[in-house]
Motif scaffolding. Structure first.
Motif, PDB file in Angstrom:
ATOM      1  N   PHE A 136      -8.373   5.805  39.351  1.00 31.48           N
ATOM      2  CA  PHE A 136      -8.938   5.521  40.454  1.00 31.48           C
ATOM      3  C   PHE A 136     -10.154   6.057  41.055  1.00 31.48           C
TER       4      PHE A 136
ATOM      5  N   TYR B 273      -0.892  -5.186  49.191  1.00 28.84           N
ATOM      6  CA  TYR B 273      -1.239  -4.655  48.017  1.00 28.84           C
ATOM      7  C   TYR B 273      -1.726  -6.049  47.219  1.00 28.84           C
TER       8      TYR B 273
ATOM      9  N   LEU C  38      -6.651   3.001  52.579  1.00 31.16           N
ATOM     10  CA  LEU C  38      -5.697   1.888  51.956  1.00 31.16           C
ATOM     11  C   LEU C  38      -4.802   2.259  50.648  1.00 31.16           C
ATOM     12  N   ILE C  39      -5.394   3.229  49.995  1.00 31.53           N
ATOM     13  CA  ILE C  39      -4.729   3.877  48.818  1.00 31.53           C
ATOM     14  C   ILE C  39      -3.654   4.811  49.265  1.00 31.53           C
TER      15      ILE C  39
ATOM     16  N   ARG D 208      -4.898  -7.106  48.606  1.00 29.32           N
ATOM     17  CA  ARG D 208      -6.318  -6.131  48.318  1.00 29.32           C
ATOM     18  C   ARG D 208      -6.466  -6.541  46.920  1.00 29.32           C
TER      19      ARG D 208
ATOM     20  N   SER E 144      -0.711   3.156  51.214  1.00 29.37           N
ATOM     21  CA  SER E 144       0.043   2.370  50.249  1.00 29.37           C
ATOM     22  C   SER E 144       1.108   3.127  49.582  1.00 29.37           C
ATOM     23  N   ILE E 145       0.424   4.451  48.901  1.00 34.64           N
ATOM     24  CA  ILE E 145       1.015   5.602  47.977  1.00 34.64           C
ATOM     25  C   ILE E 145       2.162   6.087  49.018  1.00 34.64           C
TER      26      ILE E 145
ATOM     27  N   LYS F   8       5.402   4.154  50.758  1.00 30.12           N
ATOM     28  CA  LYS F   8       6.386   4.107  49.646  1.00 30.12           C
ATOM     29  C   LYS F   8       7.225   5.470  49.448  1.00 30.12           C
TER      30      LYS F   8
HETATM   31  N1  URA Z   1      -0.868   2.631  43.771  1.00 33.25           N
HETATM   32  C1  URA Z   1      -0.303   2.179  45.112  1.00 33.25           C
HETATM   33  O1  URA Z   1       0.777   2.211  45.083  1.00 33.25           O
HETATM   34  N2  URA Z   1      -1.122   1.745  46.000  1.00 33.25           N
HETATM   35  C2  URA Z   1      -2.701   1.664  45.748  1.00 33.25           C
HETATM   36  O2  URA Z   1      -3.160   1.270  46.692  1.00 33.25           O
HETATM   37  C3  URA Z   1      -3.060   2.366  44.615  1.00 33.25           C
HETATM   38  C4  URA Z   1      -2.390   2.575  43.829  1.00 33.25           C
END
Ligand code: URA
Length: 428
Positions: free
Chosen positions: A210, A168, A182-183, A171, A186-187, A190
Motif C-alpha cells: 500500500f 471499507y 483511514l488505513i 472506501r 481500519s486495521i 479490528k
Molecule cells: N487493510 C485493512 O484492514 N484496512 C485498510 O484500510 C487497508 C488494509
C-alpha cells in the motif's frame, strides 16, 4: 432530532478542520446504524483523504470503530496472547509458519483474518486450499483451539468492528482506501477488538505494498503503534521490504506448500528470516524473551503445531494440495543477473491467473499463481526457467504472458537487494 448535521461535519473536514469527540462518535455510530447516507459518508471520507485527521481525532475515530462492535475478552486463555498483522504484500505467507511457531514457543496467537482483495492474497484464501479446512468458527471453538493448540487463524465475525466493514466497502468504491488515518483506524480497530494483549505489525514498503515509499510507511507504522498503545495493546512495527515478492510463490495453494517447506526446516531464505524476526518480536512482546523460535522451527515442534491447528479446523494436513490445470514456463530472454522482479507486477499476474478476486463475492482458484525460479541477485542464463504461470484457464495464461516481460529486468550489473527489515518502530 439528531445531535449533529452530517453536512456541517463534511464542511468542517472539507475546510481543514477537526471534529470533536462527540461529533466523531455520532458520525461513526450513525453511519454504522445506517442513518447517514452513503453519499454523505463518501464525501466525508474524500475530505479525510485530502485533509487527514489530527492525532486526537484519529484516536477517537478508531475508538468509535472498536465500540461499534464487541471487544473480545481472552482473559480465560492461560498463555500470553500476541498477534501479528501485515499490511499486505505479494507472496506474504508468513502467518502460516509464524502462528504455529509462536504457539510452539509458549504464546497464544488469536488471529482473526480477512480475505484477499486486489493483488495481495488473503490468509483465509490460502488456508482454504487445504481440504476440509473451515474458516468460520464459533466463539467457543475459537477459545478452545486457542487454549488447546495455542494458534487459531479464522474469519472475523460480523460483531468485530462492524463500522469497518461498512466503511471499507465504501472506501473501496470511492477511491479512498489509500489514506493514512483511514488505513490505520481500519486495521487497528479490528486488531484491538480481537483482544490480543500484544501486536507486531509488519508494515510493507515498496511497489507491492500500500505504502510505496518509506516515509509514508513510517508514518503509518507510527500512527498504528500509538493507537495500539493508547488502547493498552503492546505494539511494535517493523518496516519490511516489498519491492520484490516474498519467497518463490504467489498464489493460494502454492504458498501453503512453501509455508510447509519452511515448517519442515527448508523453504526460501527470506521467508525463513522474516518468520524468525517476527517470531522473536512477538515472543518478546508476549513476555517470553528467552524463548528461541529457531530450534522450534528446526525440531519440527512448529510443524506439529501447524498440523494440530489445521486439523482442529477440519483440515487434512496430509491431503494433496490442489494444482492448476495449465502451466506455462517463461524463460530468461538473456543471460545476466536478475536485478528486478517487481512485486506489484507479479501480484497482478497471480491475481489475473485466478489467485485473487476483483469483488469480494468472487471465488478464487486454489491452484492459480506464479512460481519464481529466480529472485533478484540470482544469475540466469538465456533459456533458463524464470517464472512458471499456473492457471485453470489457458486464456488467462495467454493474457499474462503478453505483458509479463515488464515484471523483471536482467541487467548487466548486479544491484544488491534492499535489506528485508528496514526499521523497527515502537510507541514514544
Ligand atoms: N487493510 C485493512 O484492514 N484496512 C485498510 O484500510 C487497508 C488494509
Amino acid at each position: 432530532m439528531s445531535a449533529f448535521d452530517a453536512v456541517d461535519l463534511i464542511r468542517t473536514k472539507r475546510d481543514g478542520g477537526s471534529l470533536s469527540d462527540d461529533q466523531v462518535d455520532w458520525l461513526v455510530g450513525a453511519y454504522t446504524r445506517g442513518s447517514i447516507a452513503d453519499e454523505q459518508m463518501s464525501a466525508y471520507l474524500m475530505a479525510v483523504f485530502f485533509r487527514g485527521m489530527v492525532a486526537d481525532e484519529l484516536a477517537r475515530w478508531t475508538r468509535a470503530m472498536i465500540e461499534s462492535g464487541v471487544r473480545r475478552d481472552l482473559s480465560t486463555v492461560d498463555r500470553p496472547t500476541v498477534d501479528k498483522h501485515s499490511t499486505g504484500g505479494v507472496g506474504d505467507k508468513i502467518t502460516l509458519p509464524l502462528a504455529p511457531l509462536v504457539a510452539a514457543c509458549g504464546a497464544a496467537v488469536p488471529q482473526l483474518s480477512g480475505r484477499g482483495l486486489g493483488h495481495t492474497g488473503g490468509t483465509l484464501d490460502k488456508l482454504e486450499s487445504i481440504a476440509g479446512w473451515r474458516a468460520v468458527l464459533s466463539h467457543q471453538e475459537y477459545l478452545r483451539q486457542l487454549r488447546d493448540v495455542g494458534a487459531v487463524v479464522c474469519a472475523a465475525g460480523d460483531d468485530l468492528a462492524p463500522a469497518d466493514r461498512r466503511l471499507y466497502a465504501l472506501r473501496d468504491v470511492t477511491a479512498t482506501v489509500e489514506s493514512l488515518p483511514l488505513i490505520a483506524s481500519s486495521i487497528m480497530s479490528k486488531k484491538i477488538a480481537e483482544g490480543a494483549a500484544a501486536l507486531v505489525l509488519d508494515v510493507k514498503v515498496g511497489s507491492g505494498a500500500f505504502m510505496k515509499d518509506e516515509a509514508s510507511a513510517r508514518a503509518l507504522a507510527a500512527a498504528m503503534v500509538e493507537l495500539g498503545a493508547a488502547h493498552g495493546v503492546r505494539t511494535v512495527a517493523l518496516l519490511t521490504a516489498m519491492d520484490t515478492p516474498l519467497g518463490r510463490t504467489a498464489g493460494n495453494a502454492l504458498e501453503v506448500a512453501e509455508a510447509t517447506e519452511v515448517l519442515a526446516g527448508g523453504g526460501p531464505d527470506d521467508v525463513v528470516r522474516l518468520t524468525l524476526v517476527l517470531a522473536r518480536e512477538m515472543l518478546d512482546l508476549a513476555g517470553l524473551p528467552d524463548a528461541d523460535p529457531e530450534p522450534a522451527l528446526r525440531s519440527g515442534a512448529a510443524m506439529d503445531r501447524w498440523r494440530a491447528m489445521i486439523a482442529a479446523q477440519g483440515g487434512d494436513p496430509d491431503a494433496p494440495l490442489p494444482a492448476a490445470r495449465e502451466r506455462h514456463v517463461v524463460v530468461a530472454p538473456a543471460s545476466g543477473p536478475l536485478s528486478r522482479l517487481d512485486a506489484l507486477a507479479i501480484g497482478v499476474a497471480a491475481w489475473r491467473l485466478g489467485a485473487g478476486r476483483a469483488r469480494k463475492e468472487d471465488p478464487v482458484s486454489a491452484g492459480a499463481g506464479v512460481v519464481m525460479h529466480a529472485k533478484p541477485g540470482d544469475v540466469v542464463s538465456a533459456g533458463d526457467p524464470l517464472l512458471e504461470l499456473h492457471s485453470d484457464d489457458p486464456e488467462r495464461i495467454e493474457r499474462v504472458v503478453a505483458d509479463i516481460e515488464s515484471s523483471y529486468t536482467i541487467a548487466g550489473v548486479h544491484h544488491p537487494p534492499q535489506p528485508l527489515v528496514i526499521d523497527r518502530i515502537e510507541a514514544r
